[in-house]
Design a protein around this motif. Structure first.
Motif, PDB file in Angstrom:
ATOM      1  N   PHE A  15     -14.102   0.282  -4.762  1.00  0.00           N
ATOM      2  CA  PHE A  15     -13.964   1.671  -5.397  1.00  0.00           C
ATOM      3  C   PHE A  15     -14.242   2.669  -4.023  1.00  0.00           C
ATOM      4  CE2 PHE A  15     -15.972  -0.937  -8.483  1.00  0.00           C
ATOM      5  CZ  PHE A  15     -15.267  -0.210  -9.650  1.00  0.00           C
ATOM      6  N   VAL A  16     -13.495   3.687  -4.045  1.00  0.00           N
ATOM      7  CA  VAL A  16     -13.447   4.638  -2.973  1.00  0.00           C
ATOM      8  C   VAL A  16     -13.448   6.164  -3.374  1.00  0.00           C
ATOM      9  CG1 VAL A  16     -12.168   5.434  -0.752  1.00  0.00           C
ATOM     10  CG2 VAL A  16     -12.205   2.953  -1.575  1.00  0.00           C
ATOM     11  N   TRP A  17     -14.037   7.197  -2.981  1.00  0.00           N
ATOM     12  CA  TRP A  17     -14.034   8.511  -3.084  1.00  0.00           C
ATOM     13  C   TRP A  17     -14.675   9.106  -2.035  1.00  0.00           C
ATOM     14  CZ3 TRP A  17     -17.392   5.307  -5.048  1.00  0.00           C
ATOM     15  CH2 TRP A  17     -18.938   5.478  -5.012  1.00  0.00           C
ATOM     16  N   PRO A  18     -14.371  10.529  -2.123  1.00  0.00           N
ATOM     17  CA  PRO A  18     -14.751  11.450  -0.864  1.00  0.00           C
ATOM     18  C   PRO A  18     -16.493  11.682  -1.179  1.00  0.00           C
ATOM     19  CG  PRO A  18     -12.949  12.546  -1.874  1.00  0.00           C
ATOM     20  CD  PRO A  18     -13.257  11.183  -2.970  1.00  0.00           C
ATOM     21  N   GLY A  19     -16.995  11.890   0.174  1.00  0.00           N
ATOM     22  CA  GLY A  19     -18.397  12.203   0.181  1.00  0.00           C
ATOM     23  C   GLY A  19     -18.606  12.846   1.280  1.00  0.00           C
ATOM     24  N   VAL A  20     -19.948  13.226   1.419  1.00  0.00           N
ATOM     25  CA  VAL A  20     -20.619  14.047   2.617  1.00  0.00           C
ATOM     26  C   VAL A  20     -21.670  13.170   3.708  1.00  0.00           C
ATOM     27  CG1 VAL A  20     -20.233  16.489   1.535  1.00  0.00           C
ATOM     28  CG2 VAL A  20     -22.176  14.957   1.371  1.00  0.00           C
ATOM     29  N   ALA A  21     -21.970  11.892   2.980  1.00  0.00           N
ATOM     30  CA  ALA A  21     -22.680  11.253   4.042  1.00  0.00           C
ATOM     31  C   ALA A  21     -22.398  10.809   5.247  1.00  0.00           C
ATOM     32  CB  ALA A  21     -23.096   9.977   3.215  1.00  0.00           C
ATOM     33  N   SER A  22     -23.079  10.742   6.188  1.00  0.00           N
ATOM     34  CA  SER A  22     -23.079  10.222   7.451  1.00  0.00           C
ATOM     35  C   SER A  22     -22.413   8.920   7.628  1.00  0.00           C
ATOM     36  CB  SER A  22     -23.899  10.269   8.325  1.00  0.00           C
ATOM     37  OG  SER A  22     -24.615  11.672   8.453  1.00  0.00           O
ATOM     38  N   ASP A  23     -21.425   8.342   8.572  1.00  0.00           N
ATOM     39  CA  ASP A  23     -21.074   7.015   8.504  1.00  0.00           C
ATOM     40  C   ASP A  23     -22.221   5.900   8.586  1.00  0.00           C
ATOM     41  OD1 ASP A  23     -18.672   8.208   8.715  1.00  0.00           O
ATOM     42  OD2 ASP A  23     -18.258   7.671  10.692  1.00  0.00           O
ATOM     43  N   ALA A  24     -22.080   5.018   7.763  1.00  0.00           N
ATOM     44  CA  ALA A  24     -23.102   4.037   7.878  1.00  0.00           C
ATOM     45  C   ALA A  24     -22.509   2.621   7.625  1.00  0.00           C
ATOM     46  CB  ALA A  24     -24.093   4.204   6.579  1.00  0.00           C
ATOM     47  N   LYS A  25     -23.269   1.549   8.243  1.00  0.00           N
ATOM     48  CA  LYS A  25     -22.915   0.387   8.016  1.00  0.00           C
ATOM     49  C   LYS A  25     -23.009  -0.197   6.656  1.00  0.00           C
ATOM     50  CE  LYS A  25     -23.680  -1.261  12.850  1.00  0.00           C
ATOM     51  NZ  LYS A  25     -24.463  -1.890  13.515  1.00  0.00           N
ATOM     52  N   PRO A  26     -22.176  -1.277   6.410  1.00  0.00           N
ATOM     53  CA  PRO A  26     -22.260  -1.794   4.668  1.00  0.00           C
ATOM     54  C   PRO A  26     -23.641  -2.314   4.372  1.00  0.00           C
ATOM     55  CG  PRO A  26     -20.245  -2.654   5.825  1.00  0.00           C
ATOM     56  CD  PRO A  26     -21.031  -2.045   6.956  1.00  0.00           C
ATOM     57  N   HIS A  29       0.911  -0.996   0.205  1.00  0.00           N
ATOM     58  CA  HIS A  29       0.115   0.008   0.017  1.00  0.00           C
ATOM     59  C   HIS A  29       0.957   1.432   0.022  1.00  0.00           C
ATOM     60  CE1 HIS A  29       0.746  -0.183   4.573  1.00  0.00           C
ATOM     61  NE2 HIS A  29       0.718   0.974   4.437  1.00  0.00           N
ATOM     62  N   HIS A  30       2.124   1.008   0.555  1.00  0.00           N
ATOM     63  CA  HIS A  30       3.000   2.333   0.307  1.00  0.00           C
ATOM     64  C   HIS A  30       3.428   2.615  -1.145  1.00  0.00           C
ATOM     65  CE1 HIS A  30       3.458   2.629   4.707  1.00  0.00           C
ATOM     66  NE2 HIS A  30       3.829   1.213   4.664  1.00  0.00           N
ATOM     67  N   THR A  31       3.119   2.031  -2.158  1.00  0.00           N
ATOM     68  CA  THR A  31       3.287   1.980  -3.248  1.00  0.00           C
ATOM     69  C   THR A  31       2.087   2.405  -4.009  1.00  0.00           C
ATOM     70  OG1 THR A  31       5.074   0.430  -3.706  1.00  0.00           O
ATOM     71  CG2 THR A  31       4.172   1.066  -5.532  1.00  0.00           C
ATOM     72  N   VAL A  32       1.012   1.816  -3.826  1.00  0.00           N
ATOM     73  CA  VAL A  32      -0.471   2.204  -4.498  1.00  0.00           C
ATOM     74  C   VAL A  32      -0.881   3.710  -3.977  1.00  0.00           C
ATOM     75  CG1 VAL A  32      -2.627   1.156  -4.543  1.00  0.00           C
ATOM     76  CG2 VAL A  32      -0.748  -0.303  -4.560  1.00  0.00           C
ATOM     77  N   LYS A  33      -0.794   3.906  -2.650  1.00  0.00           N
ATOM     78  CA  LYS A  33      -1.387   4.988  -2.196  1.00  0.00           C
ATOM     79  C   LYS A  33      -0.876   6.261  -2.772  1.00  0.00           C
ATOM     80  CE  LYS A  33      -2.746   7.332   2.335  1.00  0.00           C
ATOM     81  NZ  LYS A  33      -4.205   6.964   2.352  1.00  0.00           N
ATOM     82  N   PRO A  34       0.491   6.454  -2.789  1.00  0.00           N
ATOM     83  CA  PRO A  34       0.819   7.744  -3.288  1.00  0.00           C
ATOM     84  C   PRO A  34       0.888   7.775  -4.769  1.00  0.00           C
ATOM     85  CG  PRO A  34       2.469   6.524  -2.030  1.00  0.00           C
ATOM     86  CD  PRO A  34       1.528   5.773  -2.144  1.00  0.00           C
ATOM     87  N   PHE A  35       0.605   6.561  -5.633  1.00  0.00           N
ATOM     88  CA  PHE A  35       0.159   6.733  -7.011  1.00  0.00           C
ATOM     89  C   PHE A  35      -1.155   7.325  -7.351  1.00  0.00           C
ATOM     90  CE2 PHE A  35      -1.672   4.704 -10.723  1.00  0.00           C
ATOM     91  CZ  PHE A  35      -0.980   5.188 -11.753  1.00  0.00           C
ATOM     92  N   LEU A  36      -2.022   6.679  -6.617  1.00  0.00           N
ATOM     93  CA  LEU A  36      -3.538   7.244  -6.697  1.00  0.00           C
ATOM     94  C   LEU A  36      -3.585   8.411  -6.160  1.00  0.00           C
ATOM     95  CD1 LEU A  36      -5.261   3.612  -5.393  1.00  0.00           C
ATOM     96  CD2 LEU A  36      -4.832   4.576  -7.683  1.00  0.00           C
ATOM     97  N   SER A  37      -2.995   8.805  -5.173  1.00  0.00           N
ATOM     98  CA  SER A  37      -2.966  10.455  -4.590  1.00  0.00           C
ATOM     99  C   SER A  37      -2.564  11.229  -5.640  1.00  0.00           C
ATOM    100  CB  SER A  37      -2.259  10.446  -3.404  1.00  0.00           C
ATOM    101  OG  SER A  37      -2.680   9.554  -2.331  1.00  0.00           O
ATOM    102  N   SER A  38      -1.639  10.786  -6.217  1.00  0.00           N
ATOM    103  CA  SER A  38      -0.936  11.890  -7.411  1.00  0.00           C
ATOM    104  C   SER A  38      -2.105  12.096  -8.729  1.00  0.00           C
ATOM    105  CB  SER A  38       0.461  11.190  -8.032  1.00  0.00           C
ATOM    106  OG  SER A  38       0.321  10.111  -8.752  1.00  0.00           O
ATOM    107  N   LYS A  39      -2.761  11.106  -8.816  1.00  0.00           N
ATOM    108  CA  LYS A  39      -3.858  11.069 -10.005  1.00  0.00           C
ATOM    109  C   LYS A  39      -5.123  11.694  -9.699  1.00  0.00           C
ATOM    110  CE  LYS A  39      -0.702   8.936 -12.609  1.00  0.00           C
ATOM    111  NZ  LYS A  39       0.016   9.604 -13.830  1.00  0.00           N
ATOM    112  N   LEU A  40      -5.369  11.634  -8.328  1.00  0.00           N
ATOM    113  CA  LEU A  40      -6.839  12.038  -7.766  1.00  0.00           C
ATOM    114  C   LEU A  40      -6.666  13.379  -6.936  1.00  0.00           C
ATOM    115  CD1 LEU A  40      -7.870   8.515  -6.720  1.00  0.00           C
ATOM    116  CD2 LEU A  40      -8.850   9.653  -8.710  1.00  0.00           C
ATOM    117  N   GLY A  41      -7.754  13.880  -6.874  1.00  0.00           N
ATOM    118  CA  GLY A  41      -7.608  15.150  -5.931  1.00  0.00           C
ATOM    119  C   GLY A  41      -8.047  14.603  -4.398  1.00  0.00           C
ATOM    120  N   PHE A  42      -7.579  13.647  -4.048  1.00  0.00           N
ATOM    121  CA  PHE A  42      -7.932  12.923  -2.781  1.00  0.00           C
ATOM    122  C   PHE A  42      -6.784  11.867  -2.357  1.00  0.00           C
ATOM    123  CE2 PHE A  42     -10.734  10.459  -5.219  1.00  0.00           C
ATOM    124  CZ  PHE A  42     -10.730   9.403  -4.488  1.00  0.00           C
TER     125      PHE A  42
END
Length: 264
Positions: A208-219, A153-166
């Protein structure tokens, strides 16, 4: 330098109203064209701003008074009584007559707005589920499972962060038979998202993961076109997971992803 696309087409893309072929064609353009991505981001930001900040106004006082007078007059007899009795009757009708009607109309309006909002939310989730299935099938059949191939994840996270706005949460799953393959940039609901890719046995799992404004909820679990899906919100992030793995293993994967997000 890109050619500016038809704003109506971009708006339809953001609202998930394009047909599958047009959506896939535009997604391919987005992957290669930074200016086009900015156009789409501007439309999406405008849509969110209108949704969150649009204000509402009461009807002008004169309009409301005219409406009240019209309702009162509608209940008057065709042959008017003497002036004093007419005035008393009109006052009684105004006091007892239009208020229940106004209350009923107000309640009906509230119920209509609430029903409409619930319908819009359901329709949006249905479109999002369609996008999740389409993205998963496209990735598995098109042999583009990942943009960055690594189990770290130390490789994947920086790569995705550089391509996305989060910066997406990225975790290896500590469950039997699970392998973290890496991640890719994908598109859901007209916006770029992080897709974390796992293998559970011989089955591919997309998270799939992306930012949102919804309250925390169970799956919340469901089945879409033969695929198992789960979605939830936590720590300001939206999560959708999809796979054709069996139900027990799918729940184990979802629990592992959700637990990793809770513990971070």
């Amino acid at each position: 330098m890109s050619t500016r696309n038809d704003p109506r087409e971009l708006g339809a893309f953001v609202d998930a109203e394009l047909d599958l072929k047009s959506r896939l064609d535009l997604e391919r353009q987005l992957a290669e064209d930074a200016d086009l991505r900015r156009q789409v981001d501007e439309i999406r930001q405008l849509r969110e701003a209108v949704r969150e900040h649009a204000d509402y106004h009461r009807a002008p006082e004169g309009c409301r008074q005219q409406w009240a007078r019209s309702m009162a007059q509608a209940g008057q007899p065709s042959t008017p009584p003497p002036a004093r009795a007419r005035a008393i009757g009109a006052a009684v009708r105004r006091w007892f007559g239009w208020r229940p009607l106004a209350a009923s109309l107000g309640l009906a309006a509230v119920l209509a707005v609430t029903s409409n909002l619930l319908w819009l939310q359901t329709a949006r989730e249905d479109r999002l589920a369609d996008d999740v299935v389409a993205s998963h099938v496209r990735a598995t059949l098109g042999q583009r499972l990942v943009d960055v191939s690594s189990s770290d994840h130390h490789t994947v996270k920086p790569f995705l962060s550089s391509k996305l706005g989060f910066s997406p949460p990225v975790s290896e799953l500590g469950i039997s038979g699970s392998v973290f393959l890496g991640g890719r940039v994908d598109y859901l609901d007209g916006r770029p998202v992080a897709a974390l890719v796992y293998k559970q046995g011989e089955h591919v799992v997309d998270s799939f993961v992306w930012p949102g404004v919804a309250s925390d909820a169970k799956p919340s679990f469901s089945t879409e076109r033969g695929y198992l899906t789960a979605h939830w919100s936590r720590h300001g992030m939206n999560h959708w997971v999809i796979s054709d793995v069996n139900r027990d293993e799918f729940r184990a994967v979802v629990d592992a992803i959700a637990s990793a997000e809770t513990d971070r």
